[in-house]
Design an enzyme around this catalytic site. Structure first.
Site, mmCIF file in Angstrom:
data_model
loop_
_atom_site.group_PDB
_atom_site.id
_atom_site.type_symbol
_atom_site.label_atom_id
_atom_site.label_comp_id
_atom_site.label_asym_id
_atom_site.label_seq_id
_atom_site.Cartn_x
_atom_site.Cartn_y
_atom_site.Cartn_z
ATOM 1 N N LYS A 98 10.625 19.649 70.709
ATOM 2 C CA LYS A 98 11.451 18.541 70.824
ATOM 3 C C LYS A 98 12.232 18.248 69.672
ATOM 4 O O LYS A 98 11.593 17.971 68.481
ATOM 5 C CB LYS A 98 10.323 17.463 71.167
ATOM 6 C CG LYS A 98 11.173 16.039 71.456
ATOM 7 C CD LYS A 98 10.283 14.969 71.696
ATOM 8 C CE LYS A 98 10.687 13.666 71.777
ATOM 9 N NZ LYS A 98 9.509 12.529 72.114
ATOM 10 N N GLY A 153 14.984 19.995 79.026
ATOM 11 C CA GLY A 153 15.069 18.653 79.248
ATOM 12 C C GLY A 153 15.716 17.849 78.160
ATOM 13 O O GLY A 153 15.890 18.252 76.942
ATOM 14 N N ASP A 178 5.658 3.685 77.540
ATOM 15 C CA ASP A 178 6.689 4.257 78.174
ATOM 16 C C ASP A 178 5.854 5.528 79.158
ATOM 17 O O ASP A 178 6.236 6.634 79.484
ATOM 18 C CB ASP A 178 7.611 5.027 77.477
ATOM 19 C CG ASP A 178 8.994 5.223 77.739
ATOM 20 O OD1 ASP A 178 9.123 4.508 79.034
ATOM 21 O OD2 ASP A 178 9.978 5.712 77.452
ATOM 22 N N GLY A 228 16.652 13.006 72.033
ATOM 23 C CA GLY A 228 16.948 14.336 71.708
ATOM 24 C C GLY A 228 16.697 15.269 72.877
ATOM 25 O O GLY A 228 16.589 14.889 73.890
#
Ligand SMILES: *[C@@H]1O[C@H](CO)[C@@H](O)[C@H](O)[C@H]1NC(C)=O
Ligand SMILES: *[C@@H]1O[C@H](CO)[C@@H](O)[C@H](O)[C@H]1NC(C)=O
Ligand SMILES: *[C@@H]1O[C@H](CO)[C@@H](O)[C@H](O)[C@H]1NC(C)=O
Ligand SMILES: *[C@@H]1O[C@H](CO)[C@@H](O)[C@H](O)[C@H]1NC(C)=O
Ligand SMILES: *[C@@H]1O[C@H](CO)[C@@H](O)[C@H](O)[C@H]1NC(C)=O
Ligand SMILES: *[C@@H]1O[C@H](CO)[C@@H](O)[C@H](O)[C@H]1NC(C)=O
Ligand SMILES: *[C@@H]1O[C@H](CO)[C@@H](O)[C@H](O)[C@H]1NC(C)=O
Ligand SMILES: *[C@@H]1O[C@H](CO)[C@@H](O)[C@H](O)[C@H]1NC(C)=O
Ligand SMILES: *[C@@H]1O[C@H](CO)[C@@H](O)[C@H](O)[C@H]1NC(C)=O
Ligand SMILES: *[C@@H]1O[C@H](CO)[C@@H](O)[C@H](O)[C@H]1NC(C)=O
Length: 884
Positions: free
Chosen positions: A716, A694, A821, A699
């Protein structure tokens, strides 16, 4: 090749005449004499002139046959040997070209001084110049090495070849020149060791070899040079300890420059006693350690002492107070300490240095308040640097006594109190740096009286109240930094009269009102930052007049209206207008063409622009934001209702959930496993596309298997070239450090290091979630598998997990956390379809320390939470102003 020959300056006839003369004198004479005689010197001068390709002042035009060569400017002939040239001196005439090798035939030459021109090529042959006493070819562009034949010029007294591009070693045969008193070879690229045989030149007075690439240690034979008054070896790669041999020449040595080398060990404790005539001592930028020897106070002639940028420790000797001639003292960037009254005694002592002009103690470990005696320093003190220490408390008003001060640096300490009482008196100040302290109160309007100021840096303090309009009087100001304070009210229009201003930073305050139109009169401004304030109104159209502007940051305000199209006329390299209330169409030219340097996110009303900005098309925008608005209004009550359902679910099924699969990993509070860049690189097949699962806003996320623990992880990797990625990493670490909950995506560890290209690398390592994120399930984006629908029970589990996680974040954490978020892509699913909330990259810690926050919006459009608070980023330690 022919085209490359230098242009002739002389007339052809000027050469023919002496040639004929020469021939008429008889060929026999020439062939019998190996060296030229008096009649030929003119030929060699002609040949010298011939090779000069540039003579901007026309100096050499008078070198013509209308007068004898002995009358030519820059030429001097011998009184005893008519016609023989003894001196050629052409200084600072910007002559360019090669130095003709015919110079080597001027055998009567005693002075050759071609300094400060543009001569290139090699040094001329010197073999026959046995009468030469002064050789000065400094400040040219000569290449090649120093010829060994220089040792044939046995009468040489002064040799100056500084500031050329000479390479190679210093020929040891230079040591055979018996009468040499000055040897200056500084600012070249000479290599190798310093030949110890130089110590045989007992007539040596000044030996200047600084700023080359010399290696090895300083020859102990130098102790024989009993006439030496100046030894300058700075800016090389010399190693070893302080050259104690110099104590043998203590009577003569006045200037010793060993700065910018790799010298180490302690300074000899008797250094000041054994070098009593020293006037200048440069030992800065080395690796000296230990204490500053108290004996330095006995070198009573010391005028300039530089010990900065070493590893010196301990207290500063108060004996320095005996140095009444000292005008320059640099002790910055060491680990020198002052903790109590006794260790601060040196400071009081320095008030006895009545000649002191420049004092730097910056970058040490000085603690406590600045002694009141600062006001007793020499009235000639012009610069004082105390930044980067651990100073605290109030600054004594006696600082105001230092009426000659033109630079005061107190930055990066923990000083407090108001500044009003002392700043106004320092009317000669050109630079005032107080950034990163805890100064309080309002900015005094008396700052406007410091009309010599070019640099005013008050950033990162606790100043409040309005910006005084009197700052407009500072007509020399080029830097004005007031960022990260609590300044209020409007930006005064008078700032616009700062026509010399280059950098303006008012970010992270509580400034209100409109951006004054007058700022467009700051014609020289290059960076303008007003982010994180409460500014309203439109962006002034007149900003198009800021022709030097390269960076404009107005983000996180409440600016409205359209972006002035004329901004595309500016040569901006960075434009940040994000998180405002701007609307309308985005211009397409200039900086707006480059999506990488334009930040416009968080403005709901903006549309259009170039495709790479990924903004909505213009016709659709107004309807869409309306829909979003109503959606949010509808969703909030719905969400509230669901939370209640979920709470019920938790109480009923809570037990069942507790027997969930055990956490595979070390939990917080225990030790985090350490992983290196190479571990991660290996785990992900060198971050291959195949393992990419993803891409997020900051990033990419890779899947991988750690070799040591043999577990599947999601990694990540932050793209640090993206603005804010670094901050996102810090935020996420900050948040995750303090929380632990079964429905929050478990983090294993973090990795902040440098990659194999020495670039910064930051990554977070999470447990791998085999079922991906909720978004792919809801929107059937799983292409390789037959799309499965979520059952009602599964959907309920997801909702309960997320609600559970949010309830924890909002109410049960040590510090309240707002995720900011929450959206399906940030909800991840494990094998049993349990949901985990992830991605805390923009989360906010809503804590007690909200004094410095200002309102701004953040999040993914469509999921954004209303009225979020953002914390200003912490600035990096900026190194303070240095000496020269
Ligand atoms: C030759 O030199 C004289 C000065 O010595 C000068 O006045 C004259 O202009 C020069 N002639 C030319 C042609 O440059
Ligand atoms: C060279 O020297 C001789 C005597 O030593 C002298 O007569 C003659 O004039 C000189 N020539 C020139 C060009 O000065
Ligand atoms: C120096 O003089 C010798 C003869 O006296 C001559 O052969 C040689 O070419 C001269 N060198 C230069 C570079 O003019
Ligand atoms: C330098 O001097 C030595 C003797 O003093 C001599 O043998 C040698 O030829 C000279 N070098 C040159 C290049 O003239
Ligand atoms: C060369 O000439 C300049 C200008 O006259 C002078 O300052 C400098 O000291 C001279 N160089 C030497 C080594 O004497
Ligand atoms: C060195 O200088 C002295 C006097 O200053 C002189 O007598 C001696 O000849 C010089 N040495 C050489 C090798 O030129
Ligand atoms: C000096 O020489 C080294 C190699 O010997 C080279 O890397 C460096 O660029 C040179 N520096 C300058 C200023 O010419
Ligand atoms: C340098 O001087 C020492 C004595 O001071 C002497 O033994 C040695 O031979 C000299 N070196 C040269 C090359 O002249
Ligand atoms: C400074 O000077 C005063 C008076 O001359 C003297 O009493 C004091 O000891 C001196 N302090 C230092 C540290 O030298
Ligand atoms: C700065 O000083 C204040 C007291 O004035 C103290 O509370 C605070 O901890 C200090 N901060 C640092 C970083 O030393």
């Amino acid at each position: 090749m022919a085209s490359m020959r230098p242009r002739r300056l002389g007339k052809p006839t000027t050469l023919i005449f002496p040639t004929l003369l020469l021939l008429s004198l008889g060929a026999i004479k020439i062939s019998s004499a190996p060296l030229p005689d008096n009649s030929t010197d003119v030929l060699w001068l002609e040949a010298f002139k011939h090779e000069i390709i540039s003579d901007p002042s026309g100096w050499l035009s008078s070198w013509n046959s209308s007068s004898s060569h002995c009358l030519w400017p820059g030429v001097k002939c011998s009184p005893t040997h008519p016609g023989r040239v003894v001196a050629l001196q052409l200084f600072g005439l910007n002559l360019a070209g090669q130095i003709s090798s015919s110079i080597g035939n001027l055998t009567f030459l005693t002075t050759l001084n071609l300094s400060t021109n543009g001569f290139s090529g090699q040094l001329p042959p010197l073999d026959h110049l046995q009468k030469l006493q002064v050789l000065d070819l400094s400040m040219n562009q000569l290449h090649g090495s120093i010829p060994y034949a220089i040792s044939n010029c046995s009468n040489l007294r002064k040799v100056d070849l500084a500031k050329n591009f000479l390479i190679g070693e210093i020929p040891p045969k230079v040591g055979l020149l018996p009468n040499l008193s000055v040897l200056r070879l500084s600012f070249n690229n000479l290599t190798g060791a310093i030949p110890p045989i130089l110590a045989n030149i007992t007539s040596m007075e000044k030996l200047i070899l600084s700023y080359n690439s010399l290696t090895g240690s300083i020859p102990h034979e130098f102790g024989k040079l009993t006439n030496m008054s100046r030894l300058s070896l700075g800016g090389n790669r010399l190693s070893g300890g302080f050259p104690q041999c110099l104590f043998n020449i203590s009577k003569s040595l006045q200037i010793l420059g060993l700065e910018s080398n790799m010298l180490s060990n302690k300074l000899p404790s008797n250094i000041g006693d054994d070098l009593p005539n020293l006037q200048v001592l440069y030992l800065n930028h080395n690796m000296f350690e230990g204490q500053i020897p108290a004996s330095l106070g006995n070198a009573l002639g010391l005028e300039r002492l530089e010990l900065g940028t070493n590893y010196l420790t301990g207290e500063i000797t108060s004996s320095l107070g005996k140095l009444s001639n000292l005008y320059y003292l640099n002790l910055q960037q060491n680990n020198l300490e002052a903790v109590d009254k006794q260790s601060w005694e040196f400071f009081n002592g320095l008030t006895n240095c009545t000649s002191l002009e420049v004092l730097s103690l910056a970058g040490n470990q000085l603690q406590g308040t600045i002694p009141n005696t600062i006001g007793n320093f020499s009235s000639s003190l012009t610069e004082i640097y105390l930044g980067g220490n651990k100073l605290s408390g109030m600054v004594r008003t006696s600082v105001g006594n230092l009426g000659s001060l033109y630079f005061l640096g107190l930055e990066y300490n923990n000083l407090t109190g108001t500044i009003e009482e002392w700043t106004g008196k320092l009317t000669k100040l050109q630079g005032l740096n107080l950034q990163v302290n805890s100064f309080i109160g309002s900015l005094p309007s008396s700052l406007g009286q410091l009309t010599q100021l070019t640099e005013l840096n008050l950033g990162n303090n606790i100043f409040e109240g309005p910006i005084p309009p009197t700052l407009g009087n500072l007509q020399q100001l080029s830097l004005l930094n007031l960022n990260q304070n609590n300044l209020q009210a409007n930006i005064p229009t008078q700032i616009g009269s700062l026509t010399t201003l280059v950098s303006l930073d008012l970010s992270s305050n509580k400034l209100t009102g409109k951006i004054p139109d007058t700022l467009s009169k700051c014609q020289n401004i290059q960076t303008m930052q007003m982010a994180q304030n409460l500014l309203v109104g439109t962006i002034p159209i007149s900003f198009r007049m800021l022709q030097s502007l390269s960076m404009l940051n107005l983000s996180h305000n409440s600016l409205s209206g359209a972006i002035p199209v004329s901004l595309n006329e500016l040569q901006l390299s960075e434009l940040d207008l994000s998180y405002n209330h701007l609307e309308g169409e985005i211009p397409r030219n200039g900086v707006f063409e480059n999506a990488a340097s334009t930040y416009l996110g968080g403005n709901w009303g903006l549309c259009g622009g170039v495709a790479s900005l990924h903004m909505p098309l213009c016709h659709a925008v107004s309807r869409r934001s309306e829909i979003e608005y109503y959606l949010i209004r509808a969703l909030i009550p719905l969400f509230g209702f669901m939370s209640i359902t979920m709470l019920a679910y938790i109480t009923i099924f809570g037990k069942k959930r507790s027997q969930r699969r055990k956490l595979l990993f070390l939990s917080f509070g225990k030790k985090f496993p350490r992983v290196s860049y190479n571990d991660l690189s290996r785990a992900t097949g060198n971050f291959s596309e195949a393992n990419l699962i993803g891409r997020g806003s900051y990033g990419s996320v890779y899947r991988g298997k750690l070799t040591q623990s043999k577990i599947q992880v999601a990694i990540k990797v932050f793209d640090l070239s993206l603005k804010c990625a670094d901050r996102s990493f810090v935020t996420e670490c900050d948040v995750l450090r303090s929380i632990r909950h079964r429905s929050l995506l478990p983090i294993l560890t973090a990795c902040s290091t440098i990659d194999n290209n020495s670039e910064a690398f930051k990554a977070l390592i999470y447990e791998f979630m085999p079922k991906g994120n909720l978004d792919t399930w809801l929107h059937h984006k799983i292409s390789d598998r037959s799309p499965k629908c979520l059952s009602l029970a599964q959907r309920a589990t997801v909702v309960v997990c997320v609600a559970d996680a949010l309830a924890y974040l909002h109410y049960d954490c040590e510090r309240q956390i707002v995720h900011c978020d929450v959206k399906p892509t940030n909800i991840l699913l494990d094998d049993d379809m349990n949901a985990y909330l992830g991605d805390f990259g923009i989360a906010s810690l809503v804590g007690h320390s909200s004094s410095n926050t200002s309102v701004g919006l953040k999040g993914t459009i469509g999921y954004i939470a209303p009225g979020m608070y953002t914390t200003p980023s912490v600035p990096k330690y900026k190194s303070f102003k240095r000496f020269h």
